[in-house]
Design an enzyme around this catalytic site. Structure first.
Site, short mmCIF file in Angstrom:
data_model
loop_
_atom_site.label_atom_id
_atom_site.label_comp_id
_atom_site.label_asym_id
_atom_site.label_seq_id
_atom_site.Cartn_x
_atom_site.Cartn_y
_atom_site.Cartn_z
N GLY A 32 5.41 4.13 -8.91
CA GLY A 32 6.07 2.85 -9.15
C GLY A 32 5.05 1.70 -9.14
CG HIS A 33 3.03 0.64 -5.50
ND1 HIS A 33 3.21 1.65 -4.59
CD2 HIS A 33 3.63 -0.46 -4.97
CE1 HIS A 33 3.88 1.18 -3.54
NE2 HIS A 33 4.14 -0.08 -3.74
N GLY A 75 0.80 -1.22 0.00
CA GLY A 75 0.00 0.00 0.00
C GLY A 75 0.83 1.27 0.00
CB VAL A 102 9.13 3.57 -11.36
CG1 VAL A 102 8.52 4.89 -11.85
CG2 VAL A 102 8.55 2.39 -12.14
CE LYS A 135 12.28 0.89 -3.85
NZ LYS A 135 12.78 0.49 -2.51
CG ASP A 136 11.88 -4.24 -2.98
OD1 ASP A 136 12.46 -3.91 -1.94
OD2 ASP A 136 10.89 -3.63 -3.42
CB SER A 152 10.78 3.76 -1.76
OG SER A 152 10.56 3.24 -0.47
O1 PAF Z 1 7.60 -5.38 -2.08
C1 PAF Z 1 6.67 -5.30 -1.24
O2 PAF Z 1 5.94 -4.33 -1.18
C2 PAF Z 1 6.47 -6.46 -0.27
O3 PAF Z 1 7.66 -7.02 0.13
C3 PAF Z 1 5.50 -7.53 -0.83
C4 PAF Z 1 6.08 -8.23 -2.04
C5 PAF Z 1 4.17 -6.92 -1.16
C6 PAF Z 1 5.28 -8.60 0.26
O4 PAF Z 1 4.73 -8.07 1.41
#
Ligand code: PAF
Length: 284
Positions: A36-37, A31, A176, A149-150, A185
């Site tokens: 980026g999302h 959330g 992004v 990014k992760d 982020s």
């Molecule tokens: O990247 C994230 O936002 C979190 O690590 C994820 C993949 C939603 C798991 O909680």
């Protein structure tokens, strides 16, 4: 767009979609959505018929003393943004729905979760892979989209999917960035304007490393030295790690001879930020 909080309801909806031949794509998030999302959601729409966005601040991926309690949350804004991005469904379960009191099962990927973030956050990836596995079983997606990014998280999830023979396509999407280079982020919301300026040194040091490698530098020590020099020039920044590693195995690399991941984690004030870039060696 519907919002579902109950696991059984989400599973039922997924089964209905599947029996109707609909292809489901999941975008897992915690959330406090940002561009980026939204980019991941737009990407997801290209890969299927029904896009489900999960919004769940997952307690098992936060260590003691980390920011679980204060992690930014704004469900009504998130719902509006998800709706505008054209998703079919938001799955936003309460914590006790995902982890009832009797909960005791975890999914752990070993090797690739040990270095980098695994050193300073030893239980983090176990929480991530566990919740992602649960989301896969609840949303029953054909594909799922994650941001690069992760980078290490994405590798752990790919490993889990392969090792456990999950029939799910994992789609990675490039980082992004804000117009000044800062990787997007949700945690950027913690930064005041001075800290935000300091945080820019992460992306700037990645760009400097890229220039060095492009100009022929191959010694990892020299590249990392420059990166650390740039990061350390900022009083309020504390380096967690700056590493060059093989992007397939995450093992340390001393000479840059092929694609090499430069991965950074640093605290700016109390905020831990990560960023990365794969450095490429020119062959022409
Ligand atoms: O990247 C994230 O936002 C979190 O690590 C994820 C993949 C939603 C798991 O909680």
């Amino acid at each position: 767009m519907r919002i579902i909080e109950r696991i059984s309801e989400m599973q039922h909806q997924a089964a209905v979609w599947r029996s109707g031949g609909r292809r489901i794509v999941l975008v897992p998030t915690m959330g406090y959505l940002h561009e980026g999302h939204l980019t991941l959601m737009r990407e997801a729409r290209k890969h299927g018929d029904e896009v489900v966005v999960s919004i769940f601040v997952n307690p098992t991926q936060f260590g003691p003393g980390e920011d679980f309690e204060r992690y930014p949350r704004d469900m009504s804004r998130d719902v509006t943004l998800a709706r505008e991005a054209g998703v079919s469904m938001v799955f936003a379960p309460p914590v006790n729905e995902m982890y009832p009191e009797s909960y005791q099962t975890f999914v752990e990927v070993t090797e690739v979760t040990r270095p980098l973030c695994g050193q300073s956050r030893p239980t983090h990836f176990r929480g991530v892979t566990t919740v992602v596995m649960k989301l896969f079983n609840i949303v029953k997606p054909h594909a799922a989209v994650f941001g690069e990014k992760d980078f290490q998280q994405l590798m752990a999830i790919r490993r889990m999917v392969s090792d456990l023979n999950l029939d799910i396509e994992v789609i990675g999407h490039p980082i992004v960035r804000e117009s000044d280079g800062l990787a997007m982020s949700s945690r950027n919301a913690y930064l005041d304007s001075g800290q935000r300026e300091i945080a820019l040194s992460l992306s700037r040091s990645l760009a400097e490393a890229e220039r060095l490698v492009e100009s022929g530098e191959r010694h990892g020590k020299i590249v990392l030295g420059k990166v650390e020099e740039r990061l350390k020039g900022n009083g309020e920044l504390r380096i967690d790690y700056a590493k060059l590693c093989n992007p397939e195995t995450l093992q340390d690399v001393t000479e840059i001879r092929g694609p090499t991941l430069l991965a950074l984690a640093a605290f700016v004030g109390k905020t831990r930020l990560i960023d990365n870039k794969v450095l490429h060696v020119r062959t022409d």
